[in-house]
Write a protein that holds these residues in place. Structure first.
Motif, mmCIF file in Angstrom:
data_model
loop_
_atom_site.group_PDB
_atom_site.id
_atom_site.type_symbol
_atom_site.label_atom_id
_atom_site.label_comp_id
_atom_site.label_asym_id
_atom_site.label_seq_id
_atom_site.Cartn_x
_atom_site.Cartn_y
_atom_site.Cartn_z
ATOM 1 N N ILE A 73 -48.568 48.452 -54.899
ATOM 2 C CA ILE A 73 -47.356 48.557 -55.717
ATOM 3 C C ILE A 73 -47.670 49.151 -57.082
ATOM 4 N N SER A 95 -49.816 51.250 -57.904
ATOM 5 C CA SER A 95 -50.129 52.687 -57.845
ATOM 6 C C SER A 95 -48.881 53.546 -57.659
ATOM 7 N N LEU A 96 -47.731 52.907 -57.438
ATOM 8 C CA LEU A 96 -46.479 53.651 -57.287
ATOM 9 C C LEU A 96 -45.952 54.081 -58.653
ATOM 10 N N SER A 127 -36.298 52.291 -53.233
ATOM 11 C CA SER A 127 -37.206 51.739 -54.237
ATOM 12 C C SER A 127 -37.475 50.265 -53.970
ATOM 13 N N ARG A 165 -41.221 48.617 -52.175
ATOM 14 C CA ARG A 165 -41.965 47.605 -52.937
ATOM 15 C C ARG A 165 -41.892 46.236 -52.275
ATOM 16 N N TYR A 224 -44.286 45.943 -49.478
ATOM 17 C CA TYR A 224 -45.691 45.805 -49.880
ATOM 18 C C TYR A 224 -46.025 44.419 -50.432
ATOM 19 N N TYR A 229 -41.801 60.141 -54.764
ATOM 20 C CA TYR A 229 -43.017 59.328 -54.634
ATOM 21 C C TYR A 229 -44.129 60.193 -54.042
ATOM 22 N N VAL A 235 -47.586 56.316 -48.452
ATOM 23 C CA VAL A 235 -46.394 55.660 -48.998
ATOM 24 C C VAL A 235 -45.193 55.843 -48.082
ATOM 25 N N GLY A 256 -45.879 52.674 -46.275
ATOM 26 C CA GLY A 256 -44.841 52.005 -47.065
ATOM 27 C C GLY A 256 -43.490 51.963 -46.389
#
Length: 553
Positions: free
Chosen positions: A35, A37-38, A95, A99, A102, A163, A183, A240
Motif C-alpha cells: 500500500i 508503494s502506491l 482506489s 487498497r 491489500y 497507478y 498492481v 492488486g
C-alpha cells in the motif's frame, strides 16, 4: 484453438517503477509495503486534473492543406477526454478496492505468507474449483455494466493507468523484499467464454510483465489444472486487482462455463483476497447473478451501471469541451441548435457523439465546405451511422419493447436501481461543481487569473498585470485559442507601463518654473504663498493694487 497454440488476446499495459514508500495517512494502511508503494490517495480536484486530456490544437492549423488537417481531426479520438461525475466515482471505487484488497495481504506478515502457500497448495492438489478453501477476504470487487460506447473500458483503463502496473521492491524498512508487485491487470474475456483461454491469457500476461515462463511450463495443462496455477501466480505477485472486460462474451460459452468462470472469480476473492472487476454491456446482466453477485454486494463498493447521458449539464459540459476542436476553414460557435442536433443523432452515447463530430469535419474537409452546419451533421449521421441507427431509433423512441431488441443498449434496470440513481443525483451535482472549478467553466475569469499571475512572476506590479490581463482576455474572448495570449498580455503590460511613464513625465513638465524678474506678477504671488499671504494682499503690498480712495483724493 489448438491445445498447444498461444491464444490471441488483448491485455492493457502500464508503467514499471521502483518502489518508493509514502505515508498513506491512515493507520490501517501503514506498515504495508504493497500500500505504501502506491501513489497517494487523491482528492477529487487532483483526479480531475489527472484524468482530463486535451488534444493539441492551433488555430493556424486551419490554414494547412486538407490532407494534413484530416490527421489533425484524428487527435480528438486519441487525446480528448472530458471527466464527468461517474468517472470520479469509478476512480474512488478502484482506489478503495485496491487498497482494501491489500490490507489482508501484507507480504511481511508470517500469517499472509503461510496462508498464501497453504491455500494455493490445496488448490493445486484438489484441482477443482468446487473444493476451494474459503477464507475471509477484505475486499471482493464490483461489476461495471453499461450501454455500448459510453466509455466504460477507456475510462477504466485511464483510471488504472494513474497507478503503476508493476512496482519493483528491493528493501523495506531495512529488510530484504525481492518482489515484483503487479498492481493491476486488465484483459478481455475470450470471445467463446473459454475458461482455459482466460487462464492461458493470464499466464502470458504475467510472463510479459515479470519475465516469467508460466505459459511455457503450463500450456498443455487442462482447465482444472490451470485454475489453481493462475490463483497461485496472482498470489505470488501480489496482484492488486484483476479486471475482466467484455464479460458479455460468457453468454457465448457452452454448457455451464459462465457460472463456472464466475464461481472461479469468487474463489480468487475467497482464497487470496484478490479483488475482481468485471466489465461488460447490458448483455452481461443475466450472467452476473447468483454467488458472484452476492460476493460483490459484500464488498460495499456497489456495482456501477452506466446509462447514456441525459440532456443535462453533463452533456453540455462534454460538448463544450469537444466543440473547440474544429479544423474546417471557419470555426462555428456552439449554439443550442447544434447541441440539440448532436444529442438527437447520438442519443447521449459519448463514443457516437465524438465520432459524429469527427466524421462531420472529415466530410466537410473532403467536400471543401467552409464550416459545419446542423443540417450537415444530420446528413453525415444518416449516411455514416447506418449500422447503429436502428438502436439509436429505439433509444429515441423511449419504448421498452423496441429497446429490448438491442441487448447492448437495454439494461432492464429494477426499481431499486432507479431509486439508487435518484440518490446519486445530488452527489453528481457536487462532483460536477468540482470539475467545473478545476477545468475552468468560467473561462474568462480563469484565463485572466493565469495571465495576471504570469505577469507578476515576470516582475510586473499587480495593478499593471491585472489591467493588462483583463484587457487582453476581453479583447480576444471569442478566440482565446487563436492568439498567443502571453505575447499579447506582455505587449499590453508594456504599453501600460509606457503610458504610465509618459503621464509622470507630462506632470513634471507642467511644474511651474518661477520667474526671476522682480517685477513679474507670478514671482510676487509665489512669494506671497510662502508666508500664506493671499495673492490680492501680496500684489497690493508690492504696489500693483491701489486703494480706490487714493484716486478720489
Amino acid at each position: 484453438m489448438n491445445e498447444l497454440e498461444s491464444p490471441l488476446f488483448h491485455i492493457s499495459q502500464g508503467t514499471f517503477v521502483e518502489a518508493e514508500y509514502l505515508d498513506p495517512l491512515l493507520d490501517d494502511y501503514r506498515d504495508n509495503p504493497l500500500i505504501e508503494s502506491l501513489p497517494p490517495i487523491w482528492d477529487e480536484k487532483s483526479v480531475v486534473q489527472k484524468m482530463a486530456s486535451r488534444p493539441l490544437y492551433k488555430s493556424s492549423e486551419r490554414e494547412l492543406p486538407v490532407h494534413l488537417r484530416m490527421h489533425c481531426v484524428q487527435r480528438i479520438s486519441r487525446d480528448f477526454f472530458q471527466p464527468l461525475s461517474k468517472h470520479l466515482e469509478l476512480e474512488q471505487s478502484l482506489s478503495r478496492l485496491i487498497r482494501d484488497g491489500y490490507v489482508g495481504r501484507n507480504p511481511l506478515t508470517p500469517n499472509y505468507a503461510f496462508r498464501a502457500r497453504k491455500d494455493t497448495y490445496e488448490l493445486l492438489m484438489k484441482g477443482a474449483t468446487s473444493s476451494y478453501p474459503v477464507n475471509t477476504p477484505t475486499s471482493s470487487g464490483f461489476a461495471l455494466v453499461g450501454i455500448s460506447g459510453i466509455g466504460k473500458s477507456s475510462t477504466l483503463l485511464r483510471v488504472l493507468q494513474m497507478y503503476p502496473q508493476v512496482i519493483v521492491h528491493h528493501r523495506y524498512k531495512g529488510k530484504d523484499l525481492p518482489l515484483y508487485q503487479i498492481v493491476w491487470l486488465k484483459m478481455d474475456c475470450p470471445h467463446d467464454g473459454s475458461i482455459r483461454g482466460l487462464c492461458l491469457n493470464f499466464l502470458i500476461a504475467l510472463d510479459s510483465l515479470v519475465g516469467a515462463k508460466y505459459y511455457k511450463k503450463n500450456a498443455t495443462k487442462s482447465t482444472d489444472e490451470l485454475l489453481p496455477i493462475m490463483a497461485q501466480a496472482a498470489a505470488v505477485h501480489c496482484l492488486g486487482v484483476l479486471v475482466i472486460d467484455e464479460i458479455q462474451n460468457l453468454q457465448e460459452s457452452k454448457d455451464d462455463r459462465a457460472s463456472q468462470m464466475l464461481n472461479f472469480f469468487v474463489q480468487l476473492v475467497n482464497t487470496i483476497g484478490l479483488p475482481v472487476v468485471v466489465v461488460g454491456t447490458y448483455k452481461a446482466m443475466p450472467v452476473l447473478n447468483g454467488e458472484f453477485r452476492n460476493a460483490r454486494r459484500s464488498s460495499g463498493q456497489g456495482d456501477a451501471i452506466w446509462h447514456h447521458l441525459k440532456k443535462d449539464e453533463e452533456w453540455d459540459w462534454l460538448l463544450q469541451g469537444l466543440w473547440k476542436y474544429q479544423w474546417t476553414n471557419n470555426r462555428i460557435e456552439l449554439s443550442q441548435e447544434f447541441n440539440d442536433v448532436m444529442y438527437e443523432e447520438s442519443q447521449g452515447i459519448t463514443d457516437i457523439a465524438i465520432k459524429l463530430f469527427m466524421l462531420t469535419q472529415w466530410r466537410a474537409l473532403d467536400k471543401g465546405i467552409d464550416h459545419i452546419t446542423s443540417s450537415f451533421i444530420r446528413s453525415v449521421a444518416k449516411e455514416r451511422l447506418g449500422l447503429v441507427r436502428p438502436a439509436l431509433e429505439a433509444l429515441r423512441s423511449g419504448k421498452k419493447d423496441k429497446i429490448q431488441k438491442y441487448g447492448d443498449i437495454y439494461s432492464g434496470v429494477t426499481i431499486d436501481d432507479y431509486l439508487e440513481r435518484l440518490v446519486a443525483e445530488k452527489r453528481k451535482e457536487e462532483q460536477m461543481e468540482v470539475i467545473r472549478q478545476e477545468l475552468g467553466y468560467d473561462v474568462e475569469k480563469e484565463t485572466i487569473n493565469k495571465l495576471s499571475s504570469w505577469l507578476v512572476e515576470s516582475g510586473f506590479e499587480m495593478e499593471v498585470a491585472n489591467e493588462a490581463a483583463s484587457y487582453v482576455v476581453k479583447e480576444h474572448i471569442d478566440h482565446l485559442d487563436e492568439v498567443d495570449l502571453h505575447q499579447e498580455v506582455l505587449k499590453s503590460a508594456m504599453r501600460n507601463l509606457q503610458q504610465k511613464d509618459s503621464k509622470i513625465a507630462d506632470r513634471k513638465k507642467k511644474v511651474r518654473t518661477l520667474p526671476t524678474e522682480v517685477d513679474d506678477l507670478r514671482l510676487i504671488i509665489s512669494q506671497g504663498e510662502k508666508p500664506k499671504v493671499p495673492p490680492y494682499e501680496a500684489l497690493k503690498k508690492a504696489g500693483y493694487i491701489k486703494d480706490a480712495l487714493e484716486f478720489l483724493a
